[in-house]
Write a protein that holds these residues in place. Sequence first.
Motif, mmCIF file in Angstrom:
data_model
loop_
_atom_site.group_PDB
_atom_site.id
_atom_site.type_symbol
_atom_site.label_atom_id
_atom_site.label_comp_id
_atom_site.label_asym_id
_atom_site.label_seq_id
_atom_site.Cartn_x
_atom_site.Cartn_y
_atom_site.Cartn_z
ATOM 1 N N THR A 11 52.830 13.638 42.964
ATOM 2 C CA THR A 11 50.883 13.213 43.526
ATOM 3 C C THR A 11 50.948 12.128 42.523
ATOM 4 O O THR A 11 51.598 11.842 42.261
ATOM 5 C CB THR A 11 50.606 14.908 43.048
ATOM 6 N N ASP A 12 49.673 11.547 42.945
ATOM 7 C CA ASP A 12 49.265 11.095 42.792
ATOM 8 C C ASP A 12 48.690 11.392 40.768
ATOM 9 O O ASP A 12 48.918 10.397 40.084
ATOM 10 C CB ASP A 12 47.942 10.084 43.380
ATOM 11 N N GLN A 13 48.510 12.558 40.847
ATOM 12 C CA GLN A 13 47.933 12.697 39.099
ATOM 13 C C GLN A 13 48.764 12.331 38.217
ATOM 14 O O GLN A 13 50.506 12.626 38.500
ATOM 15 C CB GLN A 13 47.485 13.972 39.582
ATOM 16 N N ARG A 14 48.573 12.290 37.412
ATOM 17 C CA ARG A 14 49.534 12.565 36.265
ATOM 18 C C ARG A 14 49.592 13.516 35.508
ATOM 19 O O ARG A 14 49.427 14.856 36.371
ATOM 20 C CB ARG A 14 48.764 12.396 34.556
ATOM 21 N N PRO A 15 51.639 14.442 35.787
ATOM 22 C CA PRO A 15 51.931 15.419 35.732
ATOM 23 C C PRO A 15 51.502 16.094 34.729
ATOM 24 O O PRO A 15 51.846 15.628 33.406
ATOM 25 C CB PRO A 15 53.426 15.143 36.132
ATOM 26 N N ARG A 24 55.203 17.960 40.980
ATOM 27 C CA ARG A 24 54.014 17.804 39.700
ATOM 28 C C ARG A 24 54.643 15.601 39.772
ATOM 29 O O ARG A 24 53.047 14.986 39.876
ATOM 30 C CB ARG A 24 53.650 17.961 38.475
ATOM 31 N N ASP A 58 49.822 17.904 29.124
ATOM 32 C CA ASP A 58 49.963 16.702 29.075
ATOM 33 C C ASP A 58 51.039 15.384 28.063
ATOM 34 O O ASP A 58 50.327 15.052 27.498
ATOM 35 C CB ASP A 58 48.709 16.156 29.504
ATOM 36 N N ASP A 76 51.952 8.589 27.119
ATOM 37 C CA ASP A 76 52.472 8.341 27.649
ATOM 38 C C ASP A 76 54.320 7.450 27.326
ATOM 39 O O ASP A 76 54.757 7.208 28.491
ATOM 40 C CB ASP A 76 51.596 6.909 28.413
#
Length: 180
Positions: free
Chosen positions: A102-106, A99, A118, A121
């Motif tokens: 990918t360009d998405q938040r893992p 994950r 999630d 940060d």
Amino acid sequence: MSEISIEEFLRSHGAADLPHPGGTLLAHLIRVRRRLTEWGASPDVQIAGLCHATYGTDGFAETLLDLADRAVLVRLIGERAEALVYFYASCDRGVTYPRLRTDQRPLFRDRFSGLEFDPTDADLRAFLEITAANELDVFEHNEELASRYGAGFYRLLEPVRALLSPPAWEALRNLVKLLD
């Protein structure tokens, strides 16, 4: 609590007796903390790096302390540092690592509970810094692992490089240069 007390705790829980690339687990943990310090990580991240294998990891099954005894580590290193230790140890790498590419938040999967979440940060950055420091130390002390997994590790973290400190990213880039 002082670093010496933390090291004494780790030693008394067997870290100095467990083999690890570069000597013992304790020697590895000390090097990881030192690297995080050199990279400018916060004190909580440095301490989490020193204790990152306390509950074992998805790549290192040995444990120094049972999860039922998390309060012991909280008292020793504080809530924030212990939460980072748990976060690092709980990472289900087989699910979470892909994950990161990918360009998405893992989303992370906790290997102990099976739950997905999630991360904040700050937690994600701390996890990535500890991950980079840990693996770089392993690679520096085991040429076979470095040649087998080093380039892949670099590719794994490349999509999230903006979340790494500049010194951590530079160390990873230097790893790849050495492997070429």
